[in-house]
Design an enzyme around this catalytic site. Structure first.
Site, PDB file in Angstrom:
ATOM      1  N   THR A  87       0.871  -1.179   0.000  1.00 54.79           N
ATOM      2  CA  THR A  87       0.000   0.000   0.000  1.00 54.79           C
ATOM      3  C   THR A  87       0.904   1.223   0.000  1.00 54.79           C
ATOM      4  OG1 THR A  87      -1.638  -1.196   1.310  1.00 54.79           O
ATOM      5  CG2 THR A  87      -1.857   1.193   1.218  1.00 54.79           C
ATOM      6  N   LYS A 162      -7.917   1.363  -3.080  1.00 54.43           N
ATOM      7  CA  LYS A 162      -7.562   0.942  -1.715  1.00 54.43           C
ATOM      8  C   LYS A 162      -7.738   2.085  -0.702  1.00 54.43           C
ATOM      9  CE  LYS A 162      -5.100  -1.184   1.607  1.00 54.43           C
ATOM     10  NZ  LYS A 162      -5.403  -2.429   2.269  1.00 54.43           N
ATOM     11  N   LYS A 237      -1.830   4.895   8.608  1.00 58.11           N
ATOM     12  CA  LYS A 237      -1.037   4.982   7.372  1.00 58.11           C
ATOM     13  C   LYS A 237      -1.961   5.195   6.168  1.00 58.11           C
ATOM     14  CE  LYS A 237       1.549   2.221   4.083  1.00 58.11           C
ATOM     15  NZ  LYS A 237       2.213   0.993   3.696  1.00 58.11           N
TER      16      LYS A 237
HETATM   17  P1  NAD Z   1       6.239  -5.896   7.193  1.00 53.81           P
HETATM   18  O1  NAD Z   1       6.942  -4.776   7.835  1.00 53.81           O
HETATM   19  O2  NAD Z   1       5.914  -7.123   7.998  1.00 53.81           O
HETATM   20  O3  NAD Z   1       7.026  -6.386   5.874  1.00 53.81           O
HETATM   21  C1  NAD Z   1       7.753  -5.533   5.045  1.00 53.81           C
HETATM   22  C2  NAD Z   1       9.053  -6.250   4.718  1.00 53.81           C
HETATM   23  O4  NAD Z   1       9.814  -5.466   3.791  1.00 53.81           O
HETATM   24  C3  NAD Z   1       9.952  -6.462   5.950  1.00 53.81           C
HETATM   25  O5  NAD Z   1      10.228  -7.844   6.098  1.00 53.81           O
HETATM   26  C4  NAD Z   1      11.216  -5.650   5.627  1.00 53.81           C
HETATM   27  O6  NAD Z   1      12.410  -6.256   6.109  1.00 53.81           O
HETATM   28  C5  NAD Z   1      11.173  -5.643   4.112  1.00 53.81           C
HETATM   29  N1  NAD Z   1      11.956  -4.556   3.506  1.00 53.81           N
HETATM   30  C6  NAD Z   1      11.988  -3.243   3.864  1.00 53.81           C
HETATM   31  N2  NAD Z   1      12.817  -2.565   3.051  1.00 53.81           N
HETATM   32  C7  NAD Z   1      13.314  -3.459   2.167  1.00 53.81           C
HETATM   33  C8  NAD Z   1      14.216  -3.370   1.085  1.00 53.81           C
HETATM   34  N3  NAD Z   1      14.774  -2.199   0.735  1.00 53.81           N
HETATM   35  N4  NAD Z   1      14.519  -4.502   0.399  1.00 53.81           N
HETATM   36  C9  NAD Z   1      13.958  -5.694   0.739  1.00 53.81           C
HETATM   37  N5  NAD Z   1      13.096  -5.842   1.764  1.00 53.81           N
HETATM   38  C10 NAD Z   1      12.776  -4.734   2.461  1.00 53.81           C
HETATM   39  O7  NAD Z   1       4.868  -5.269   6.593  1.00 53.81           O
HETATM   40  P2  NAD Z   1       3.565  -6.058   6.100  1.00 53.81           P
HETATM   41  O8  NAD Z   1       2.570  -6.100   7.200  1.00 53.81           O
HETATM   42  O9  NAD Z   1       3.981  -7.304   5.406  1.00 53.81           O
HETATM   43  O10 NAD Z   1       2.984  -5.011   5.024  1.00 53.81           O
HETATM   44  C11 NAD Z   1       3.551  -4.867   3.737  1.00 53.81           C
HETATM   45  C12 NAD Z   1       2.665  -3.927   2.929  1.00 53.81           C
HETATM   46  O11 NAD Z   1       1.337  -4.462   2.875  1.00 53.81           O
HETATM   47  C13 NAD Z   1       2.542  -2.524   3.506  1.00 53.81           C
HETATM   48  O12 NAD Z   1       2.567  -1.595   2.448  1.00 53.81           O
HETATM   49  C14 NAD Z   1       1.193  -2.552   4.202  1.00 53.81           C
HETATM   50  O13 NAD Z   1       0.596  -1.275   4.271  1.00 53.81           O
HETATM   51  C15 NAD Z   1       0.412  -3.469   3.300  1.00 53.81           C
HETATM   52  N6  NAD Z   1      -0.715  -4.165   3.938  1.00 53.81           N
HETATM   53  C16 NAD Z   1      -0.561  -4.740   5.166  1.00 53.81           C
HETATM   54  C17 NAD Z   1      -1.641  -5.389   5.749  1.00 53.81           C
HETATM   55  C18 NAD Z   1      -1.504  -6.048   7.097  1.00 53.81           C
HETATM   56  O14 NAD Z   1      -2.539  -6.410   7.690  1.00 53.81           O
HETATM   57  N7  NAD Z   1      -0.302  -6.269   7.615  1.00 53.81           N
HETATM   58  C19 NAD Z   1      -2.882  -5.433   5.090  1.00 53.81           C
HETATM   59  C20 NAD Z   1      -2.994  -4.856   3.825  1.00 53.81           C
HETATM   60  C21 NAD Z   1      -1.907  -4.217   3.267  1.00 53.81           C
END
Ligand code: NAD
Length: 290
Positions: A87, A162, A237
Site C-alpha cells: 500500500t 484501496k 497509514k
Molecule cells: P512488514 O513490515 O511485515 O514487511 C515488510 C518487509 O519489507 C519487511 O520484512 C522488511 O524487512 C522488508 N523490507 C523493507 N525494506 C526493504 C528493502 N529495501 N529490500 C527488501 N526488503 C525490504 O509489513 P507487512 O505487514 O507485510 O505489510 C507490507 C505492505 O502491505 C505494507 O505496504 C502494508 O501497508 C500493506 N498491507 C498490510 C496489511 C496487514 O494487515 N499487515 C494489510 C494490507 C496491506
C-alpha cells in the site's frame, strides 16, 4: 512461472509461500525477514529479479518501493511484469509504472485487503491498476494468493481504490464507536443497539462484520482484548495516504481528514499503537465532551 519476490514480511512471507505451494519457482529477497520454506534466497533485490517473469514487491511504503524499483527495473528482462502489492501513495505507484514502461516492462499496482489472515489463507482481494496485458499475465498468481482481483483501471487505480475504501472504513469505524459510546451514556443496552443498527440504515461492515463492542455481534478483535486484526497504526497509514492523495487532487474530504486526525492522536498520544483500530470504542467510552 519464475517469480522474484521482494519484501517477505508479515504479508509477503505467506503470499510467497502460497506461490511455492502452487508449484512456482520463487526467488526472494528481504533485508531482515527469513525466507519461507521453498523460497530460494537471493543476495540482493536485483538478483531476485534477474530472469523472473514476474517480480512482486510487498514493502512498507512508497519511498522504499521507489528505491527497490530503481534497483530491480534494470535487472528485469524486457516483457516481464513488476507487480507491487504494497500500500503506497498514488504518485509513487504511477512513477514506478512510468519507469517500468520506459524500460519495456509491464507494471501493476495491486494493493490488497484481507490482512495477514487472508495472506496465509490465500483469500486476499487485489485492487489492480495497469495495462490489460500485465493484468492477464499476473492474474493466475492473484488467483493463487487471493480470492478476487479487480482490474480497476490504469496505473495508480489500484492504490486509489484501496485508499478510498479504507477512508470509508476509518470514518465508519469512528462513527460506529462514537455511537456505541453515546448509546452507553443514554442507557441503551449494547446488544439492543447492535440488533437495531445492524439491520437498519446505520449498518456497515464496521458494525455488522467487525463489531467494536466486546461480546456483541460476530467474533472480532474486540473479543480478544483489541489485539489486531488491523492495527490502528496501519489504519493511520492508509488515512494519511488518502489525505495526501486528496491534497494532490484538490478533493474536499473533511470526514477523512478528521478520521486521520483522530487516529493520529490515538496512535501517537494515547494508547492506540499496537491495538486494533476498533479500540476507538474504549477511547470514546472514557471521554466526555470537554
Ligand atoms: P512488514 O513490515 O511485515 O514487511 C515488510 C518487509 O519489507 C519487511 O520484512 C522488511 O524487512 C522488508 N523490507 C523493507 N525494506 C526493504 C528493502 N529495501 N529490500 C527488501 N526488503 C525490504 O509489513 P507487512 O505487514 O507485510 O505489510 C507490507 C505492505 O502491505 C505494507 O505496504 C502494508 O501497508 C500493506 N498491507 C498490510 C496489511 C496487514 O494487515 N499487515 C494489510 C494490507 C496491506
Amino acid at each position: 512461472m519464475k517469480i522474484g519476490f521482494i519484501g517477505l514480511g508479515n504479508m509477503g512471507g505467506p503470499m510467497a509461500a502460497n506461490l511455492v505451494k502452487a508449484g512456482h519457482a520463487v526467488t526472494g529477497f528481504d533485508l531482515a525477514a527469513p525466507m519461507p520454506e521453498g523460497v530460494t534466497k537471493a543476495a540482493s533485490a536485483a538478483e531476485a529479479a534477474t530472469g523472473a517473469d514476474v517480480v512482486i514487491t510487498m514493502l512498507p511504503n512508497g519511498a522504499i518501493l521507489r528505491a527497490v524499483a530503481a534497483e530491480v527495473i534494470p535487472a528485469m528482462a524486457a516483457g516481464a511484469v513488476l507487480c507491487d502489492c504494497s500500500t503506497v501513495d498514488v504518485e509513487s505507484a504511477r512513477a514506478v509504472a512510468d519507469q517500468a514502461a520506459a524500460a519495456g516492462l509491464g507494471a501493476l499496482d495491486a494493493p490488497v485487503s484481507g490482512g495477514v489472515g487472508g495472506a496465509a489463507a490465500g483469500t486476499l482481494t487485489f485492487m489492480v491498476g495497469g495495462s490489460d496485458a500485465a493484468f492477464a499475465t499476473v492474474k493466475p498468481l492473484f488467483d493463487i494468493m487471493g480470492q478476487k482481483a479487480v482490474h480497476c483501471g490504469a496505473a495508480g487505480a489500484g492504490q486509489a481504490a484501496k485508499i478510498c475504501n479504507n477512508m470509508i472504513l476509518g470514518v465508519t469505524m469512528i462513527a460506529t464507536c462514537e455511537a456505541f459510546a453515546l448509546a452507553d451514556k443514554l442507557g441503551l443496552d449494547r446488544q439492543k443497539m447492535f440488533d437495531v443498527v445492524s439491520t437498519s440504515s446505520g449498518y456497515s461492515w464496521s458494525m455488522n462484520a467487525y463489531c467494536p463492542a466486546p461480546g456483541v455481534g460476530p467474533t472480532s478483535p474486540a473479543d480478544n482484548g483489541y489485539k489486531p486484526g488491523f492495527a490502528a497504526e496501519l489504519m493511520l497509514k492508509d488515512l494519511r495516504l488518502s489525505q495526501q492523495a486528496a491534497e494532490a487532487a484538490d478533493a474536499d474530504t473533511p470526514m477523512g481528514q478528521l478520521a486521520a486526525a483522530l487516529y493520529t492522536s490515538f496512535v501517537e498520544a494515547e494508547d492506540g499503537k499496537g491495538r486494533d483500530f476498533s479500540a476507538m470504542l474504549p477511547r470514546f467510552e472514557k471521554r466526555g465532551r470537554g
